[in-house]
Scaffold this active site. Structure first.
Site, mmCIF file in Angstrom:
data_model
loop_
_atom_site.group_PDB
_atom_site.id
_atom_site.type_symbol
_atom_site.label_atom_id
_atom_site.label_comp_id
_atom_site.label_asym_id
_atom_site.label_seq_id
_atom_site.Cartn_x
_atom_site.Cartn_y
_atom_site.Cartn_z
ATOM 1 N N VAL A 1 -3.916 4.248 21.542
ATOM 2 C CA VAL A 1 -3.401 5.622 21.433
ATOM 3 C C VAL A 1 -4.494 6.678 21.499
ATOM 4 O O VAL A 1 -4.195 7.861 21.674
ATOM 5 C CB VAL A 1 -2.562 5.818 20.153
ATOM 6 C CG1 VAL A 1 -1.328 4.932 20.167
ATOM 7 C CG2 VAL A 1 -3.397 5.604 18.899
ATOM 8 N N TYR B 1 -7.748 8.831 5.682
ATOM 9 C CA TYR B 1 -6.322 8.608 5.958
ATOM 10 C C TYR B 1 -5.496 9.800 5.477
ATOM 11 O O TYR B 1 -4.632 10.315 6.205
ATOM 12 C CB TYR B 1 -5.871 7.324 5.268
ATOM 13 C CG TYR B 1 -4.450 6.909 5.567
ATOM 14 C CD1 TYR B 1 -4.127 6.313 6.775
ATOM 15 C CD2 TYR B 1 -3.439 7.110 4.633
ATOM 16 C CE1 TYR B 1 -2.834 5.923 7.052
ATOM 17 C CE2 TYR B 1 -2.137 6.723 4.899
ATOM 18 C CZ TYR B 1 -1.839 6.126 6.109
ATOM 19 O OH TYR B 1 -0.540 5.748 6.374
#
Length: 245
Positions: free
Chosen positions: A59, A150
């Site tokens: 991606v 994250y």
């Protein structure tokens, strides 16, 4: 006829536990399913009910996205639904996270979603509209100490979603997010098998199954949610309420 009959759904991160559940859910709902993953995509597609196409997809690569969308258009005519599910998690604090790991998390979780949206929009526009769902996280809603990269990527993903929703509304393309809580996957456990985030003190004192989360994702992606764009659906078992006992 089922809900996604005649529609093509591209799912990233399709080799993971949630990704596999999403592939199965959309396939059962009648979709032409595009299984997009860095590895095993063709094998997963072969094991999937109905019409399924496996595409290799990193991606973070614009070229890989272009190839994936081209293959989808060649097989199914275009993309109607994109599920930005691919994600990478690296433990680390603001002081300890290695910068190369920080960049890998941001590149996968944030830039990867941007590249996906950019890649599918022309296809959706040509088909009269579409639906994009970003799989976010409770780490994008609350403090996540020890997951600085994250958490940062997921907070930023919220801004990307809302800006894209406003930009793409004239094209009848909806952009929404689902924020799952703790899901029963290998990522939820430490090396000793214990829960990384104990759930016993929360309103619904357990982890979600991947199949439970897919119910919400398919809803948000579907025409049943046609009046929602720029929206965030929190499916966390009450995690963000805080401990209740």
């Amino acid at each position: 006829m089922t809900e996604f009959t005649g529609k093509t759904v591209l799912i990233t991160g399709a080799a993971g536990a949630l990704g596999r559940a999403l592939v199965d859910a959309f396939a059962k709902a009648g979709a032409n399913t595009v299984v997009a993953a860095r590895r095993n995509s063709e094998q997963i597609a072969a094991e999937t009910a109905g019409e399924a196409l496996g595409v290799a997809l990193d991606v973070t690569s614009e070229n890989a996205w272009a190839d994936a969308v081209s293959a989808t258009e060649a097989r199914f005519g275009g993309v109607d639904v994109l599920i930005n599910n691919a994600a990478y998690l690296q433990v680390g604090t603001a002081e300890s996270i290695a910068i190369d790991e920080w960049r890998k998390v941001i590149d996968t979780n944030l830039t990867g979603a941007l590249l996906g949206i950019r890649a599918v929009v022309p296809s959706m526009r040509s088909r009269g509209g579409g639906s994009i769902v970003n799989i976010n996280s409770i780490a994008g809603l609350a403090a996540a100490p020890g997951l600085i990269a994250y958490s940062s990527s997921k907070w930023a993903l919220r801004g990307l979603m809302r800006a894209a929703a406003a930009e793409l509304a004239p094209d009848n393309i909806r952009v929404n997010a689902v924020h799952p809580g703790i899901i029963d996957t290998p990522l939820a456990y430490g090396p000793d098998g214990s829960e990384l985030v104990p759930t016993s003190s929360f309103a619904i004192p357990r982890q979600a199954s991947p199949d439970e989360i897919t119910e919400f994702v398919t809803f948000v992606a579907s025409d049943r949610a046609s009046f929602a764009t720029g929206a965030e659906l929190v499916v966390d078992g009450g995690f963000t309420l805080g401990p209740i006992k």
